[in-house]
Scaffold this active site. Structure first.
Site, PDB file in Angstrom:
ATOM      1  N   HIS A 248      -7.672  -4.961  -1.867  1.00 47.46           N
ATOM      2  CA  HIS A 248      -6.415  -4.412  -1.352  1.00 47.46           C
ATOM      3  C   HIS A 248      -5.702  -5.368  -0.392  1.00 47.46           C
ATOM      4  O   HIS A 248      -4.487  -5.304  -0.238  1.00 47.46           O
ATOM      5  CB  HIS A 248      -6.700  -3.077  -0.655  1.00 47.46           C
ATOM      6  CG  HIS A 248      -5.487  -2.224  -0.469  1.00 47.46           C
ATOM      7  ND1 HIS A 248      -4.641  -1.875  -1.499  1.00 47.46           N
ATOM      8  CD2 HIS A 248      -4.962  -1.640   0.644  1.00 47.46           C
ATOM      9  CE1 HIS A 248      -3.659  -1.122  -1.036  1.00 47.46           C
ATOM     10  NE2 HIS A 248      -3.833  -0.963   0.257  1.00 47.46           N
TER      11      HIS A 248
ATOM     12  N   ASP B 105      -8.877  -4.384  -6.587  1.00 49.30           N
ATOM     13  CA  ASP B 105      -8.567  -3.445  -5.506  1.00 49.30           C
ATOM     14  C   ASP B 105      -9.432  -2.188  -5.640  1.00 49.30           C
ATOM     15  O   ASP B 105      -9.243  -1.386  -6.555  1.00 49.30           O
ATOM     16  CB  ASP B 105      -7.081  -3.083  -5.571  1.00 49.30           C
ATOM     17  CG  ASP B 105      -6.581  -2.409  -4.305  1.00 49.30           C
ATOM     18  OD1 ASP B 105      -7.392  -1.759  -3.618  1.00 49.30           O
ATOM     19  OD2 ASP B 105      -5.379  -2.535  -4.007  1.00 49.30           O
TER      20      ASP B 105
ATOM     21  N   SER C 197       0.845  -1.193   0.000  1.00 47.15           N
ATOM     22  CA  SER C 197       0.000   0.000   0.000  1.00 47.15           C
ATOM     23  C   SER C 197       0.886   1.252   0.000  1.00 47.15           C
ATOM     24  O   SER C 197       1.682   1.427  -0.923  1.00 47.15           O
ATOM     25  CB  SER C 197      -0.958  -0.032   1.190  1.00 47.15           C
ATOM     26  OG  SER C 197      -1.962   0.946   1.068  1.00 47.15           O
TER      27      SER C 197
END
Length: 818
Positions: free
Chosen positions: A789, A756, A679
Site C-alpha cells: 500500500h 497491496d 488510499s
C-alpha cells in the site's frame, strides 16, 4: 514559402530571353534563401522570452524565486533536507519510583546503551556497550532493546523480518548486566514483553505463548499449545493488527505481573485472499503466491476470545464475554488492567453500533457487564487510551476507577468512572471542542489528569490538565496564545515530560519539570512547569530554511454554502500559494487539490511539513488546496457521523463546492483544477470526478483506491457502512460505478501496487473492467509490481511521485485537453 516557389515556376518562358531567364533564376534562388532566413529569424525571436531590464527577472523554469531564494524541489525533499529531527525517550517504566521520579530513560550514546536522568545530568549507568554481540560464533546486531523495569537486564531483538505493517519477527536474547551474558530466548519470535516485576518475559512463537524466566534463564512453561496457522495466541491476526490494535501485541501483564491476559483469535472461517508476487526472485518463472486471511465486508470475521493466565498456579480461564451482537460476531477492541485482579474489556458488535464493557474478576473468575451503550446514529471509534486511576483516600478516590472518552454534548470528552464496577461517571470536560484520542497520563502525586485537546482550535493540539476533584477547571500547560501542535511523553512518576512542539513553526523538543511551581509564561511553549533544557532545537533546519522560499500554508475555515437543513457548511482548509504569487493575473493559476477525507481523519492541522504539496506549488506554479470536508474528525459527532452508510457522498460534495469557490477566483484558471488522493483519498478522487462530471475538476490522480467497499476489510468498512446485507443500496451508491461521468473530465490517472495487502489490486482491476465495458478511455494507468500500500518496492516510491508531478505538469500545460 512553398506556394511562392510554385508561382515562379509557372511564369511563361517565352516572355524572357535565355540570359534574362538565367539571371532571374539566380535572383529568385537568392530571394528564396533570404525569405527563409528572415522567416526563421522571426520564429527564433518569437521563441525567446522577452527579457525585461529589471534585475529580478527569472526564467519560467528557474530554480530561484524573484528574491533569489531557492525553490523547493523533489531532490531536497527526498534527501530529508526539511525533515525535523525528533528524539524518543525510552522512559523506565517502574511504578516503584513514582514518588521519587528522577526521570530515568534509556538511550544510546558514546557507543553504549545507558540509563540517564533528565533531572541529574551526571547520572550515567551503562547497560550494554556497542551495538553488536557474539553468540555461538555469530556476530549479531542489536536492532531494538527494552530494559527490564529494575534495569538489571535487557531484552534484545536481532535478525528482524518485517511481517505486516505493525508486526516483526526476530531472534530475541536476554542480556544480564551482572554477568555480562547473553541468553537466547528463541528465533522467529513474534512478540516479547517484560513482566512489570522484571522476573519474566512472555513471548509468542509459532502462535503459542511461552514464559521465559529471567531468573532461571530458561523457558519455564507454555501458556498455550493450540497455536496454528489460523489460531493466534497473544498476537493479532491481520485484521486485528491493522484495524483494531494497530500493533503486534494481544497480551497484557497485570500491574504486578501475577496474571497475563491475552486474546485467542481463530480465523479459520475467514475468507482467504491470494496475492501473487511477480518480481521477488528474478529466477522465478511462476509468481510466488502468498495467502492472507482477509475478512471482506459481510463475510465471517475472526473469532476472538479473552483468556487470563495465572502465574501462581499455572492455569488459564476463559471469562464469558457476550453482548448485544446482531449477528454473533464480537470485536474485542481494548483490554485494560484496572488493578492487579481486574481486567476491563471493551467490545462492540461488528458494525460498532453497541459498546459493551465487561469487568473481569480474575480471582473470583467472574465477568460482569458494567456498561452497555448505543452509538446513537454514529459509531464507536476504536480507541486504546482507557486510563486506570488507582484508589487513594487522600484524594477522595475510595475505589479503583478509570477515565475513558465519551461523546458528551456531541463532542468527545473525558469521563471519570470512579468505580470500575459501575456505569456511573463524572464528566471531566465538556464544550464544543474535543479531547484528542483520550486521557494522556495521570499524576497520582498531584491528582492531575493530562490530556491533549482542540479547545483552542480544531486545527491545533494543546496540552492541558485537570484535577479529578475539580471537573471542568482546565489548566493550560502549553501556550495557547501562539498557534501550536504539541505532544508530550511522561516519565514513570509523571513529574517530567518530553514536550514536543510539532508546528507550525520549526519543531523543537524540551524536557519540562511539571512539578516545579515556577510558571514560565515568558518561556517558549509551556506556561506550566520549568523548562530544564532543549533536547532538540532543529537549528540546522532553521538555517537551511533561510536559503529557501518555502511556500507557506494559510489556514482558514471555508463556508461551502448551506446544507439540506439550511445550516452553513463550515470546513477546515489550508492553501499553499506558489512562489511570487500575483493576484492581479487573470485566469492564470492552476489549482491542485489534495484530499484524504476518511471518516474521523484530519489533514488540516498546523504541523510543520515541507513535502509533496510544497513541491507542487513551487515547481508547477500551482495553488495547492486541502479541505477536510464533512465526515472528518475533531468538529463534533454531527459533522463526522452524517457519512454513515453513504461513504463518498458528502465528502465528494464538499470537494466540489471548494473547487467551485476557487474556480470563481479571477486569478485561477478554472480549466486547470485537479484532485489527487491516496488510499481513501484515491477513492475520494474517483468519487468526486464521478459526482462532478467534469464541471469543476478537469483532472484527477488516484493512487491505491478502494473502488467498491465490498472488497475492503470488514472491521473498517462496517463501522461506517454496516454490512452489505444490511445496506445493499448504500454499498452500490458508495462504489465508483457511474464511470461514464468520469469520461467528462479531461483525463485521470490511476496507480496501484500489485502486492497491496491492505487495499487489494482487485479494486483497480474491477474499476478498469468497468471503464472498458463503458468505453471510457480518457485515463492513464501505472502498475507497481509487488508494491504494497505504501508503494515502495524496487524504487517505486520515487517513480510514483515523479509520475504524479510530471502528469500534473502535462495536465496544466494543456496536453490532455480534448
Amino acid at each position: 514559402m512553398e506556394g511562392g516557389e510554385e508561382e515562379v515556376e509557372r511564369i511563361p518562358d517565352e516572355l524572357f530571353d535565355t540570359k534574362k531567364k538565367h539571371l532571374l533564376d539566380k535572383l529568385i534562388r537568392v530571394g528564396i534563401i533570404l525569405v527563409l532566413l528572415i522567416w526563421g529569424t522571426v520564429l527564433l525571436l518569437k521563441s525567446i522570452p522577452h527579457h525585461s531590464n529589471t534585475p529580478d527577472y527569472q526564467e519560467p523554469n528557474s530554480n530561484y524565486t524573484n528574491d533569489g531564494k531557492l525553490k523547493v524541489s523533489f531532490s531536497v525533499v527526498r534527501n530529508n533536507t526539511f525533515q525535523p529531527k525528533y528524539h524518543e525517550l525510552q522512559w523506565i517504566s517502574d511504578n516503584k519510583i513514582e514518588s521519587n521520579d528522577l526521570g530515568l530513560y534509556v538511550t544510546f550514546m558514546n557507543d553504549s546503551y545507558v540509563v540517564k536522568s533528565v533531572y541529574d545530568d551526571s547520572y550515567n549507568s551503562v547497560l550494554l556497550e556497542g551495538k553488536t554481540f557474539i553468540h555461538n560464533g555469530q556476530n549479531l546486531t542489536v536492532e531494538s532493546i527494552t530494559a527490564s523495569p529494575d534495569l538489571k537486564r535487557l531484552l534484545i531483538r536481532t535478525n528482524s523480518v518485517q511481517n505486516w505493517r505493525h508486526s516483526t519477527f526476530g531472534s530475541y536474547f536476554v542480556y544480564d548486566k551482572s554477568s555480562s551474558s547473553f541468553e537466547e530466548i528463541g528465533n522467529e519470535v513474534a512478540l516479547a514483553i517484560w513482566s512489570p516485576n522484571s522476573n519474566d518475559i512472555a513471548y509468542v512463537q509459532d502462535n503459542n505463548i511461552y514464559i521465559y524466566s529471567a531468573i532461571s534463564k530458561k523457558t519455564i512453561r507454555a501458556v498455550t499449545n493450540d497455536g496454528s496457522s489460523f489460531l493466534f495466541n497473544g498476537k493479532p491476526d491481520w485484521v486485528y493488527e491493522e484495524e483494531v490494535f494497530e500493533d503486534d501485541k494481544a497480551a497484557w501483564w497485570s500491574p504486578t505481573g501475577d496474571y497475563l491476559a491475552f486474546l485467542k483469535i481463530d480465523e479459520s472461517e475467514v475468507g482467504e485472499f491470494i496475492i501473487p508476487y511477480y518480481v521477488q526472485d528474478e529466477k522465478d518463472i511462476y509468481p510466488e503466491m502468498r495467502s492472507i486471511k482477509y475478512p471482506k465486508s459481510g463475510t465471517p470475521n475472526p473469532h476472538a476470545e479473552l483468556w487470563v493466565y495465572s502465574m501462581k498456579d499455572g492455569t488459564s480461564f476463559h471469562p464469558r464475554i457476550s453482548g448485544n451482537k446482531k449477528d454473533g460476531s464480537l470485536l474485542i477492541t481494548e483490554v485494560t488492567w484496572v488493578g492487579n485482579g481486574n481486567v476491563l474489556v471493551k467490545t462492540t458488535d461488528r458494525s460498532s453500533d453497541i459498546l459493551t464493557v465487561f469487568l473481569i474478576d480474575t480471582i473470583a473468575k467472574t465477568s460482569n457487564v458494567v456498561r452497555n451503550e448505543s452509538s446513537n446514529g454514529g459509531w464507536w471509534e476504536i480507541t486504546h487510551n482507557t486510563l486506570f486511576i488507582p484508589a487513594n483516600e487522600t484524594f477522595d478516590r475510595p475505589h479503583n476507577g478509570y477515565v475513558d472518552i465519551l461523546p458528551i454534548g456531541g463532542y468527545n470528552h473525558l469521563a471519570y468512572f470512579e468505580n470500575s464496577n459501575s456505569s456511573h461517571y463524572k464528566t471531566l470536560t465538556e464544550g464544543k471542542w474535543e479531547v484528542v484520542n483520550g486521557p494522556l497520563a495521570f499524576d497520582s502525586m498531584e491528582n492531575r489528569l493530562y490530556f491533549i485537546s482542540t479547545r483552542k482550535s480544531s486545527t491545533e493540539r494543546h496540552v492541558y490538565y485537570i484535577d479529578l476533584r475539580s471537573p471542568n477547571e482546565i489548566i493550560e500547560v502549553t501556550d495557547t496564545s501562539e498557534d501550536g501542535v504539541y505532544d508530550v511523553s511522561f516519565s514513570s512518576g509523571r513529574r517530567f515530560g518530553l514536550l514536543t512542539y510539532k508546528g507550525p513553526k520549526v519543531p523543537y523538543q524540551k524536557i519540562v519539570d511539571f512539578h516545579s511551581r515556577k510558571a514560565e509564561k515568558c518561556d517558549k511553549g509551556n506556561v506550566l512547569g520549568k523548562s530544564l533544557y532543549h533536547l532538540e532545537k532543529n537549528e540546522v533546519l532553521t538555517k537551511i530554511l533561510e536559503d529557501y522560499a518555502v511556500p507557506r500554508k494559510s489556514f482558514r475555515e471555508l463556508n461551502l454554502g448551506k446544507d439540506e437543513f439550511g445550516k452553513d457548511i463550515l470546513v477546515n482548509s489550508y492553501e499553499i500559494l506558489p512562489n511570487d504569487f500575483d493576484e492581479t493575473l487573470s485566469d492564470h493559476y492552476p489549482v491542485f487539490f489534495f484530499a484524504y477525507g476518511g471518516p474521523n481523519s484530519q489533514q488540516v492541522v498546523k504541523t510543520f511539513s515541507v513535502g509533496f504539496n510544497e513541491v507542487v506549488a513551487s515547481q508547477l506554479n500551482a495553488i495547492v488546496v486541502v479541505v477536510d470536508g464533512r465526515g472528518t474528525g475533531f468538529k463534533g459527532q454531527d459533522f463526522r457521523s452524517l457519512v454513515r452508510d453513504r461513504l463518498g457522498d458528502y465528502e465528494a460534495r464538499d470537494q466540489i463546492s471548494a473547487a467551485s469557490l476557487y474556480g470563481s477566483l479571477t486569478f485561477v484558471d478554472p480549466q486547470k483544477i485537479s484532485l489527487f488522493g491516496w488510499s481513501y483519498g484515491g477513492y475520494l478522487t474517483l468519487k468526486t470526478l464521478e459526482k462532478d462530471g467534469g464541471r469543476h475538476f478537469k483532472y484527477g490522480m488516484s493512487v491505491a483506491p478502494v473502488t467498491d467497499w465490498r472488497f475492503y476489510d470488514s472491521v473498517y468498512t462496517e463501522r461506517y457502512m454496516h454490512t452489505p446485507q444490511e445496506n445493499f443500496d448504500g454499498y452500490v451508491e458508495s462504489s465508483v460505478h457511474n464511470v461514464t461521468a468520469l469520461a467528462q473530465a479531461n483525463r485521470f490517472l490511476l496507480m496501484h501496487g500489485t502486492g497491496d495487502d491492505n487495499v487489494h489490486f482487485q479494486n483497480s482491476l474491477k474499476f478498469l473492467d468497468l471503464l472498458d465495458l463503458n468505453g471510457v478511455e480518457n485515463y492513464d494507468v501505472h502498475v507497481f509490481p509487488d508494491s504494497d500500500h505504501s508503494i515502495r518496492y524496487h524504487n517505486a516510491n520515487v517513480i510514483v511521485f515523479d509520475k504524479l508531478l510530471d502528469w500534473a505538469k502535462r495536465a496544466f500545460d494543456g496536453q490532455f485537453v480534448k
